[in-house]
Every structure is written in C-alpha cells, then in structure tokens.
Design a protein around this motif. Sequence first.
Motif, PDB file in Angstrom:
ATOM      1  N   HIS A 126       0.814  -1.073  -0.302  1.00  0.00           N
ATOM      2  CA  HIS A 126       0.083  -0.248  -0.003  1.00  0.00           C
ATOM      3  C   HIS A 126       0.593   1.162   0.472  1.00  0.00           C
ATOM      4  N   GLU A 127       1.065   2.753  -0.178  1.00  0.00           N
ATOM      5  CA  GLU A 127       1.120   3.113  -0.765  1.00  0.00           C
ATOM      6  C   GLU A 127       1.890   4.095   1.044  1.00  0.00           C
ATOM      7  N   ALA A 128       3.216   4.216   1.330  1.00  0.00           N
ATOM      8  CA  ALA A 128       4.350   4.431   2.973  1.00  0.00           C
ATOM      9  C   ALA A 128       3.554   6.376   2.814  1.00  0.00           C
ATOM     10  N   ILE A 129       3.380   7.032   4.331  1.00  0.00           N
ATOM     11  CA  ILE A 129       3.263   7.117   4.642  1.00  0.00           C
ATOM     12  C   ILE A 129       4.278   8.147   5.377  1.00  0.00           C
ATOM     13  N   ILE A 130       5.756   7.161   5.389  1.00  0.00           N
ATOM     14  CA  ILE A 130       6.939   7.493   5.941  1.00  0.00           C
ATOM     15  C   ILE A 130       8.025   6.640   4.966  1.00  0.00           C
ATOM     16  N   ASP A 131       8.791   7.770   4.618  1.00  0.00           N
ATOM     17  CA  ASP A 131      10.251   6.845   3.432  1.00  0.00           C
ATOM     18  C   ASP A 131      11.462   6.654   4.515  1.00  0.00           C
ATOM     19  N   GLN A 132      11.120   5.693   4.073  1.00  0.00           N
ATOM     20  CA  GLN A 132      13.127   4.476   4.405  1.00  0.00           C
ATOM     21  C   GLN A 132      13.829   5.399   4.986  1.00  0.00           C
TER      22      GLN A 132
END
Length: 550
Positions: free
Chosen positions: A298-304
């Motif tokens: 699903h779409e991420a809210i926080i980047d890696q």
Amino acid sequence: MARTSRRNAENIVAQETGSIYRTAIYARLSNEDGDMDTLENQLDLLKSYVGGQDDMTLSKVFFDNGYSGTNFERPQFMQMMEAVKRGDVNCIVVKDLSRLGRNYIETGDYIEKVFPFLKVRFVAVTDGFDTDNGDTADGMIVSVKNLVNDVYAKDISRKIITSFRTKQKRGEYIGLVAPYGYLKDKEDKHRFVVDEATAPNVRLIYQLKKEGYGDDRIARALNERNIPSPRRYRYQIGVTKSDRYAASLWGRNAVHTILTNLAYLGHMVQGKERQELCNNIPKHLTNKEEWIIVENCHEAIIDQQTFDEVQEIIKEKSRVQREKREKSRAGTIKEENYLKGYLECGCCGTGINLSQVIRKKQAVRHYYCRGYQQWREPFCSNKYRVDKHVLEQAVLETIKQTVFNMQDIEHDKLICRDNNGREKNSRRLGELALKKKQINRYMADLYVDYEEGLLDSHDYSVMKDKYQTEYDNADLEEKAIIFNMKDEDARAVSGDKLSELLKKYRKVKKLNRGMVECFIEKVIVYDREHFKIIIKGTDAIFESLKGVAQ
C-alpha cells in the motif's frame, strides 16, 4: 395399571413438593459456526424448552458471542458458574453438547464431575441428554459426541490457520482495524488506503522524534494540540462504540507503536501474535523472525530514510538507558513499596508510582503522579515528587495515633463486635459477588476490544492484570469471609490478644505492609507536604487485627 415413566414421576414429585429447578440457559456462537445456528435461534429454542417444563423456571440467560468451544474461559460462561456457586442456579440447559464445549476432556469433566459435585442438573436439548435420567448408555454417547466435537474444533482450527497464512503471505490484511494513519479500502477490506485526516499526524510524530522529543513529550505535544488519539479517533468515526474511549488521550505506548510499525513504509506486517488450537499452541507474541512481511502492499506514509533514522534514535536511547541501569546497579538495590495500591493523586485521581535512582551509590526513592508524568497540565498539575520515607513516616504516625485511640475503647466493646458479625459478613459477601460480576463484565469488554484490535497487547495486558488483581483480591476476601463464618469459634480472639497487638503497633518504628493492609483505606497525595491519610472504619480494622492476632 399403566407404568409411570421415571421422568413423569419426577415431574409429579416436583409439582407436589414444590421442587422447581432455578434454570439458566446458555448459548454460544463462535466465529466458525454457520449462519443458521445464531444466538437468537439458540435462545428461542432454549426458552421454549424451559417454558414447556413443569419442573423448571427460567432464572438467568447467558450467551457468549465469538468464543471458541475449546476454551472455557468465556466471560458469560464464567458468570454462569459464579451464579451456580452462589446458589442462584441449579440447572443448566444448552442446545447441544457442542454449545457447552468442544474440548473432549474438559467438557467431560464438567458433565461427569463438576455439575454433579455442585448438584446441578444439565440438559442438552437436541442431544436428548439430561443428567437427571442417570442412564449409563447416555454417558457413552456423551463421551463420543464430546470427542467428535473436539476433533471437529481442531479440524476447523487447522483449516482457518491455513487460510489465514495464505492470505497473510499474499499481503492481505486479516485484522479488524487498520493502523492509525490508514483505513481499510472500501472496495477491498484486505488492503489499506491512506487516511488523509490522520496521516499528517503520523508524519508529525516521526518529525518530533527526529527533533529529539521523547515518547512522553510527543504524547503531551499531541494532546496539547488536541489531536485525537487512535482510540478517540476510532470512536469518533464509529469504528468502536465504547464510551470509555471518547476522551482517550495520547500516551507513550501509542506513540512507540507508531514509531516502530513497518506498515508506514507501505509493508504489510502480520503474524506478530500466534495461536493454534490444533497444535495446542496458546496465544503468544512471536519473534520478529516469525513475522510475515510483504513489502509494498500500500502507499507509504513515511519514507525509508526517515524510518531508519528514527529506529537508530530509539536503539541508541535504549542502549544509553541500559548502560545507566547497569552502572547504577539500580536493579540490585530494592525496597518494598509498602503503600502500593493505596496511593492516589489529589489533583487528577490517577495512581501514584514509585521511582528509584542511584545517587552517590545511595538509592533515592520518590513517589510521583503517573497522570502528570505522562500528560502534564492541564490534565494534572501535581508535579511534585514526594520522598518515600517522608510519606511512609506520615502514614506510620497516623496509624500509631489510631492505635492509641483504639486502646481507649472499653474491653467489653472490643469483644462484643462478633455479635452482629454474621450479618455484616453476609452484606459484604453480596457486595463482593456484585463486584466480581462487574469485573468479569469489564474483562469481557476488554477482551473484545483487544480481539478487535482497539487495544494493543501491552495495554491489554496492563488493564487485564489490573482487573485480575481486583478480582483476585475480591475472591480472596470472599473466601476468607466464608471460612470465618463457618467456624466462628476458631476465629474468636480474646481482648487480651488484641490489646497486646495494639501495644506492639504503638512501638513499631518502621512501616510494614501488614500495618497498611490493616489500617489504611487510601492515601491522597497533594504535594510534597500535604497528604490525606484515610483510615479504615473501626469495625474493619478490628476484623483485620483478629486475622493477624490468630
């Protein structure tokens, strides 16, 4: 003359003697049962059956929804057994044997040992089983049915586990509530979509952590901005209906859960808990190596990069705290918290905790308000830390003064308190029974919230332990009262022994837990120097002292 059947004869005797069974009906529905076997259908059948019996009157109705028959720790079932022990019920009627339970051994124990011991009649309507019949052939049939139910339950468990594992490995979500910041996709409930109303709050939490905020400070910052906590938000949007969450605040556990959840990278993470009935594996937390992680679902809210930076911050803080504890040897220097469970904040009403730090190789212990520590103002303004020994000394002096006053009571008054003791004990037993019933209901609601994902495992464990402690205390007091009522002579204590005990307490130089339990009702802490020490009533103190004197 026509031969009268045994059952008809029993009914005639029951009518002639007025021996009517106080009957409870019990229904159960698990998540695996078919749509036709609803609770409503079961209860309608059972009410109709009881209504048609001349020797039964319906006293209680119990039902457990969503509970497996392999586990007898079901809220309503336990309440029914408490009603049996109190004598409110002496007959139990179920639709069939599988509604009582699907565990072969434990179901058999109830039918063959527990119910006969408690003098309880048991009826399984559609199986034609009635313990009043006393037919040995029925016993064999019951054993076979129980075994079949046991095997059936484990087979269902095995199939469900296989189905769930397959879905988890495909990245399909099988939980009830999406993580904070996401909602279940309306077109596919096994997928997440970003909740634009709460996703910015998740990003804010990560940003504050990067800026050096601790979990408690982040929680306070969110509360100050009036950002709804996960529980409060789910209540507002109707995911949960329980009013207990209407004003729920942010806390460190909710913040930490968000800061460590891989779901915010777009990954589906499941299998953190495991339970397998078919393999006799109880519910437990799993190691990280056992988690089922499917990336980019699903779409991420926080980047890696942000996520990794935060994990390093958490890891470093844990390392520093661990080294401090090891260096201070705080874990090796302990002292009993004699006032545990008796302290309350005079500002917000929450409990008071005890902290310990090592300074110059000496242990320094202070009491502090848990509410202020976690939420600060305006929730609570009691920011003071109270020296443990100062508060204990204040309590000790109050107890000594109470003892001095009690010694002025005439010797005869001290003895005659047993005259109306039985009446008071009976009232107290009623109060304890009601309290235990309420706690069972709270624990049942708590478990439902946990199963629905509204509580994480930590919060559930903390709240469950609190309720369990309250239940155990009530149960222990109830057993003590019953024991005392059965043996009045054994618990009679002379006035001389009580006088000697009171004299001993007047000379004590250090508080102990026994004195607290005998004399103290509650201690309310307002600041470093102002406390309200509430002493138990004289009758309650004498009862406690008698137990100690024996």
